[in-house]
Design a protein around this motif. Structure first.
Motif, PDB file in Angstrom:
ATOM      1  N   LEU A  42      -9.018 -89.412 -21.408  1.00  0.00           N
ATOM      2  CA  LEU A  42      -7.775 -88.642 -21.420  1.00  0.00           C
ATOM      3  C   LEU A  42      -6.594 -89.600 -21.389  1.00  0.00           C
ATOM      4  CD1 LEU A  42      -8.785 -85.984 -18.748  1.00  0.00           C
ATOM      5  CD2 LEU A  42      -8.799 -85.695 -21.228  1.00  0.00           C
ATOM      6  N   ALA A  43      -5.654 -89.391 -22.297  1.00  0.00           N
ATOM      7  CA  ALA A  43      -4.494 -90.271 -22.396  1.00  0.00           C
ATOM      8  C   ALA A  43      -3.468 -89.970 -21.310  1.00  0.00           C
ATOM      9  CB  ALA A  43      -3.849 -90.116 -23.767  1.00  0.00           C
ATOM     10  N   ARG A  44      -2.929 -91.012 -20.705  1.00  0.00           N
ATOM     11  CA  ARG A  44      -1.772 -90.864 -19.845  1.00  0.00           C
ATOM     12  C   ARG A  44      -0.529 -90.693 -20.716  1.00  0.00           C
ATOM     13  NH1 ARG A  44      -4.302 -95.134 -16.049  1.00  0.00           N
ATOM     14  NH2 ARG A  44      -4.475 -94.023 -14.060  1.00  0.00           N
ATOM     15  N   GLY A  45       0.459 -89.990 -20.178  1.00  0.00           N
ATOM     16  CA  GLY A  45       1.730 -89.847 -20.873  1.00  0.00           C
ATOM     17  C   GLY A  45       2.768 -90.755 -20.253  1.00  0.00           C
ATOM     18  N   PHE A  46       4.002 -90.659 -20.742  1.00  0.00           N
ATOM     19  CA  PHE A  46       5.107 -91.426 -20.194  1.00  0.00           C
ATOM     20  C   PHE A  46       6.035 -90.500 -19.421  1.00  0.00           C
ATOM     21  CE2 PHE A  46       4.352 -94.135 -24.133  1.00  0.00           C
ATOM     22  CZ  PHE A  46       3.580 -95.064 -23.437  1.00  0.00           C
ATOM     23  N   THR A  47       6.526 -90.960 -18.285  1.00  0.00           N
ATOM     24  CA  THR A  47       7.422 -90.165 -17.452  1.00  0.00           C
ATOM     25  C   THR A  47       8.796 -90.043 -18.092  1.00  0.00           C
ATOM     26  OG1 THR A  47       8.172 -92.120 -16.252  1.00  0.00           O
ATOM     27  CG2 THR A  47       6.262 -90.946 -15.347  1.00  0.00           C
ATOM     28  N   THR A  48       9.620 -89.179 -17.517  1.00  0.00           N
ATOM     29  CA  THR A  48      11.000 -89.063 -17.988  1.00  0.00           C
ATOM     30  C   THR A  48      11.749 -90.374 -17.768  1.00  0.00           C
ATOM     31  OG1 THR A  48      11.535 -88.036 -15.843  1.00  0.00           O
ATOM     32  CG2 THR A  48      11.194 -86.564 -17.724  1.00  0.00           C
ATOM     33  N   GLY A  49      11.423 -91.098 -16.701  1.00  0.00           N
ATOM     34  CA  GLY A  49      12.064 -92.388 -16.458  1.00  0.00           C
ATOM     35  C   GLY A  49      11.738 -93.403 -17.535  1.00  0.00           C
ATOM     36  N   GLN A  57      23.056 -95.984 -31.170  1.00  0.00           N
ATOM     37  CA  GLN A  57      22.462 -94.771 -30.605  1.00  0.00           C
ATOM     38  C   GLN A  57      20.941 -94.924 -30.598  1.00  0.00           C
ATOM     39  OE1 GLN A  57      21.835 -90.669 -32.511  1.00  0.00           O
ATOM     40  NE2 GLN A  57      23.601 -90.282 -31.180  1.00  0.00           N
ATOM     41  N   GLY A  58      20.338 -94.733 -29.438  1.00  0.00           N
ATOM     42  CA  GLY A  58      18.886 -94.820 -29.314  1.00  0.00           C
ATOM     43  C   GLY A  58      18.301 -93.472 -28.953  1.00  0.00           C
ATOM     44  N   THR A  59      17.128 -93.181 -29.485  1.00  0.00           N
ATOM     45  CA  THR A  59      16.465 -91.914 -29.174  1.00  0.00           C
ATOM     46  C   THR A  59      14.998 -92.158 -28.843  1.00  0.00           C
ATOM     47  OG1 THR A  59      15.904 -91.499 -31.503  1.00  0.00           O
ATOM     48  CG2 THR A  59      17.983 -90.587 -30.685  1.00  0.00           C
ATOM     49  N   ALA A  60      14.455 -91.329 -27.975  1.00  0.00           N
ATOM     50  CA  ALA A  60      13.029 -91.362 -27.638  1.00  0.00           C
ATOM     51  C   ALA A  60      12.619 -89.953 -27.248  1.00  0.00           C
ATOM     52  CB  ALA A  60      12.749 -92.336 -26.498  1.00  0.00           C
ATOM     53  N   ARG A  61      11.395 -89.595 -27.599  1.00  0.00           N
ATOM     54  CA  ARG A  61      10.873 -88.285 -27.227  1.00  0.00           C
ATOM     55  C   ARG A  61       9.776 -88.438 -26.183  1.00  0.00           C
ATOM     56  NH1 ARG A  61      12.579 -83.890 -29.937  1.00  0.00           N
ATOM     57  NH2 ARG A  61      13.724 -84.233 -31.884  1.00  0.00           N
ATOM     58  N   LYS A  62       9.758 -87.504 -25.242  1.00  0.00           N
ATOM     59  CA  LYS A  62       8.813 -87.550 -24.122  1.00  0.00           C
ATOM     60  C   LYS A  62       7.381 -87.381 -24.618  1.00  0.00           C
ATOM     61  CE  LYS A  62       7.908 -86.889 -19.548  1.00  0.00           C
ATOM     62  NZ  LYS A  62       6.539 -86.406 -19.579  1.00  0.00           N
TER      63      LYS A  62
END
Length: 335
Positions: A41-48, A90-95
């Protein structure tokens, strides 16, 4: 094989059952978890972590860099590549949720704007980042709901970016365009955080707390002699210091099933919020406090802790409860 995030040594039998051996390197790098059934199972990335990636992308793009991901140094000590894009400051990233099915922030867009300055590093938070509606023991009303580990992660990411870009200083402002809308369906309104989501992340990674992982955790509990069960990353860290000869198992909010899985003695260890609410769901009634954290700084707290731990001890004499604060000091213990 060892999990670099939790320190857990995976049993050889689990590795032998692995259904996708080609993904075991992800487990070794801490980006995924191996369960007792052999599922990965893959871990995700936090909002931080997501916020840090957007901020770093903004700074690098201001210098004309081209990329599809940026390396982020996580609070747990790992460095990972997080998907992110940037253009003209401008930088963007999606959770990224990983395999955590209940992540309401999955896919949420984080946007950062970077402007060179001679004032060093200035980081601010705008639309979609929740703010505390009232004073709490750790935050003043109006303060952005950004945890210290998450803020440190963002600062490190920005520091790395300005060194690479050659800037003397930078101003970065983070917004989460849909944060206010998503914040309404999180627990934030119940803990006094309004108008957005919280930017959090003790390790920088999200655990895939689904039924598969729960079953693996329950098997570990049942097979361990006097395990230490902890609900959070703060508890995980201090439990290993206080109980170095015990198996420390992170159970998250799965207290009911974890306690039921104990076959002998066990220690329930961690910050008081989840544990006290598990012991007594009505613990806040009549106290005038909206959260256990607020209750913890009132004169009534020690007596409430003593009463509830005593009641729990009568129901579960084989389970010792140890409550600590964020500095690792014991603030409650069942005899």
């Amino acid at each position: 094989m060892r999990d670099p995030v939790t320190g857990f040594e995976y049993p050889d039998a689990w590795v032998e059952k692995c259904q996708r051996p080609g993904q075991l390197p992800l487990v070794e790098r801490g980006l995924a978890i191996l369960t007792s059934s052999g599922t990965i199972l893959a871990r995700g990335f936090t909002t931080g972590t997501t916020a840090a990636a957007a901020c770093k992308a903004a700074v690098l793009s201001r210098a004309g860099r081209q990329f599809t991901s940026v390396p982020i140094a996580l609070p747990c000590g790992l460095t990972v590549n997080v998907p992110a894009e940037g253009s003209a400051g401008q930088g963007t990233a999606r959770k990224v949720p990983g395999d955590y099915p209940g992540d309401v922030t999955a896919g949420l867009l984080f946007v950062a704007e970077a402007t060179p300055t001679n004032k060093g590093i200035v980081i601010s938070f705008g639309e979609g980042v929740g703010r505390f509606a009232r004073d709490t023991p750790r935050y003043k009303a109006g303060t952005p709901a950004v945890s210290p580990p998450a803020l440190a992660c963002i600062h490190v990411a920005v520091e790395e970016a300005i060194k690479e870009a050659g800037f003397f200083g930078i101003e970065v402002r983070l917004t989460i365009p849909q944060g206010k809308e998503i914040g309404r369906i999180t627990l934030n309104p119940r803990v006094g955080v309004m108008d957005g989501i919280s930017v959090l992340g003790t390790t920088g990674l999200v655990e895939p707390w689904d039924d598969h992982l729960t079953e693996s955790t329950l098997e570990r509990i049942a097979a361990t002699d006097e395990p230490v069960l902890t609900t959070d990353r703060v508890g995980l860290r201090f439990a290993r210091l206080m109980f170095p000869t015990h198996e420390v198992i992170l159970i998250g909010g799965k207290l009911d099933r974890s306690v039921a899985a104990v076959r002998g003695k066990a220690i329930l260890f961690g910050l008081p919020a989840l544990i006290l609410k598990y012991i007594n769901p009505q613990v806040l009634e009549g106290t005038g406090s909206a959260t256990v954290e607020e209750l913890s700084v009132t004169p009534a707290f020690p007596a409430i802790v003593e009463k509830n731990l005593a009641a729990f001890r009568k129901r579960y004499p084989q389970i010792r409860v140890v409550l600590v604060n964020r500095e690792g000091e014991v603030i409650g213990e069942s005899a």
